[in-house]
Design a protein around this motif. Structure first.
Motif, PDB file in Angstrom:
ATOM      1  N   LYS A   1      -2.061  -3.621  -6.225  1.00 59.78           N
ATOM      2  CA  LYS A   1      -1.697  -2.503  -5.360  1.00 59.78           C
ATOM      3  C   LYS A   1      -0.813  -2.975  -4.210  1.00 59.78           C
ATOM      4  N   LYS A   2      -1.230  -4.043  -3.532  1.00 58.26           N
ATOM      5  CA  LYS A   2      -0.430  -4.563  -2.424  1.00 58.26           C
ATOM      6  C   LYS A   2       0.856  -5.207  -2.925  1.00 58.26           C
TER       7      LYS A   2
ATOM      8  N   SER B   1     -11.859  -1.928   1.703  1.00 58.65           N
ATOM      9  CA  SER B   1     -10.419  -2.076   1.897  1.00 58.65           C
ATOM     10  C   SER B   1     -10.023  -1.372   3.173  1.00 58.65           C
TER      11      SER B   1
ATOM     12  N   ASN C   1      -3.669  -8.976  -6.404  1.00 54.29           N
ATOM     13  CA  ASN C   1      -3.828  -7.663  -5.784  1.00 54.29           C
ATOM     14  C   ASN C   1      -2.609  -6.824  -6.158  1.00 54.29           C
TER      15      ASN C   1
ATOM     16  N   ASN D   1     -10.943   2.516   1.983  1.00 51.34           N
ATOM     17  CA  ASN D   1     -11.843   3.010   0.946  1.00 51.34           C
ATOM     18  C   ASN D   1     -13.267   3.024   1.461  1.00 51.34           C
TER      19      ASN D   1
ATOM     20  N   ARG E   1       3.222  -2.390  -3.419  1.00 53.30           N
ATOM     21  CA  ARG E   1       3.703  -1.836  -2.153  1.00 53.30           C
ATOM     22  C   ARG E   1       4.780  -2.742  -1.543  1.00 53.30           C
TER      23      ARG E   1
END
Length: 470
Positions: free
Chosen positions: A452-453, A16, A450, A31, A456
């Motif tokens: 996480k994105k 990532s 996704n 990451n 965000r």
């Protein structure tokens, strides 16, 4: 982890590394594996000691040593001797501690292998860590012979360094016998001294390959540790270990497949190697790379290079492998050599530019790579996106905006470009355009699952909407 062999670009499915613009700052999300020193064909003794060797401390017994043999996500598997741990320790988990040179962890699972028909004085235990340790690469004890030099790595009981941390000792010794038939698998006999606490430690060759697990020795008395002045038992003149082939023959085990360990048995080569054999090194390396056995992949690509020093694909693939284990400098060297041999290798140039910009912050050098890619292929949306990120880092937001817009026109599923452009619009007080881009980014991330994105982007939308209402 599967790697997309059709692209060989470092993407979010491998590491990532996507740059995201935060509401107030431009934040690098990575990451990537920490930089670890691994040589082209072999691992050094200090590398194996620091990154693959651990100390095991039972709650009510003397400590022993172990070696990391596998990584799956954040779960590491350690191979050690069964007599160094107890079934009760494994069942209770927490009383058994694993200590690397830098950190301490609780054991979360384990299995004794000292019962049954193929009884071996071995055990596997697991711990969880977000840090990046490197599993050892397996060699073969069948390819050893009498008088071969080997090294034992482990933690003597009373040995610490000046900061109080456990001290790893490398003990060089000589193989005496391979089929000693001592019981419990202890068929590898060698000369030299061993200290208490080193049982379970790795027996490695001069290439850092795992040949066996150290476990037995004869006590001759005690000596004093030079630093702590404490006494430790000295073992010798002969010690014994379990050939690693015995363990491999037990696989698969519960939660440990043979494909999850890196095995590299260096073959004997004739003086002349055909082109087909050289190609097979590439094929074998790609197979290991796809299975995430990076150490083995590096070894196969290195063998291809040794047989043909102008094999640009071998350099490019090995560069990718080095990048994935975190050795960015070696990756840069391999990518550069590949490009030198074949300037049309767009993926090698892309990956080099990515490392230069994201990891090394060498923006001018990275910019040259992406500009060359765009010159060769003006429709390379990924290169345009990365150039936009560099322009942003250099403070040229308008040029970054232009590159993001072009990248989006070429690839309307490039969620990161929508996100980054939306943030720039917000910083330019163009909130309507910002919200339009961020919603589009959120939808793309949702379709990609996704979370996480997605979160965000959604947070950015809520922050902008909250600011507008105020």
């Amino acid at each position: 982890m599967k790697i997309n062999l059709s692209l060989f670009k470092i993407s979010s499915s491998i590491i990532s590394l996507l740059v995201m613009v935060d509401i107030f700052t431009f934040t690098l999300v990575s990451n990537a594996v920490e930089n670890k020193k691994v040589t082209a064909d072999c691992r050094t003794i200090p590398d194996v000691a620091d990154n693959s060797t651990v100390k095991i401390s039972p709650v009510d017994d003397e400590p022993s040593s172990g070696v990391i043999i596998s990584k799956k996500g954040n779960i590491y598997t350690v191979l050690t001797v069964a007599h160094g741990v107890k079934s009760q320790d494994i069942l209770d988990y927490n009383p058994l501690k694993i200590q690397s040179r830098y950190d301490e962890y609780n054991v979360i699972a384990g299995q004794l292998l000292d019962e049954g028909v193929k009884s071996l004085d071995l055990a596997i235990i697991r711990f969880e860590s977000s840090k990046n340790y490197i599993p050892i690469i397996f060699g073969s004890s069948q390819q050893t012979q009498k008088w071969d030099k080997v090294t034992i790595l482990g933690y003597p009981i009373t040995s610490t360094n000046r900061t109080g941390q456990p001290q790893i000792y490398p003990l060089e010794t000589t193989l005496i016998e391979i089929n000693a038939n001592r019981g419990k698998g202890y068929d590898m006999s060698y000369a030299g001294n061993g200290w208490e606490g080193m049982s379970g430690g790795a027996i490695i060759n001069d290439c850092g390959r795992l040949l066996g697990i150290h476990g037995r020795g004869d006590s001759l008395g005690t000596i004093k540790n030079e630093e702590s002045n404490e006494e430790m038992s000295l073992r010798g003149p002969f010690a014994a270990g379990i050939p690693i082939d015995y363990f491999v023959n037990l696989l698969p085990l519960p939660n440990l497949k043979i494909s999850e360990i890196a095995i590299n048995i260096k073959p004997n080569f004739n003086s002349l190697v055909s082109e087909d054999v050289q190609k097979s090194f590439i094929d074998l390396g790609l197979s290991e790379l796809e299975s995430n056995n990076l150490g083995s992949a590096i070894s196969y690509f290195t063998q291809a290079i040794q047989k043909d020093s102008k094999n640009h694909l071998a350099y490019s693939y090995r560069g990718l492998s080095y990048s994935l284990i975190g050795d960015k400098q070696q990756a840069i060297k391999d990518y550069s050599r590949a490009i030198e041999l074949n300037s049309n290798l767009s993926n090698a140039r892309y990956n080099r530019g990515l490392i230069l910009s994201r990891d090394l912050k060498q923006y001018d050098e990275a910019l040259r790579d992406f500009e060359e890619l765009i010159k060769r292929n003006p429709r390379d949306a990924d290169a345009l996106f990365e150039r936009g990120n560099i322009y942003f880092q250099k403070g040229n937001k308008q040029q970054a905006l232009n590159d993001y817009t072009t990248a989006i026109r070429l690839n309307k599923q490039l969620g990161d470009a929508f996100y980054n452009r939306g943030i720039i619009y917000h910083q330019k007080k163009k909130n309507e355009q910002a919200l339009e881009d961020l919603r589009r980014a959120r939808d793309i991330f949702a379709s990609q699952e996704n979370l996480k994105k997605f979160g965000r982007a959604n947070d950015a939308i809520m922050d902008i909407q909250g600011g507008v209402k105020k």
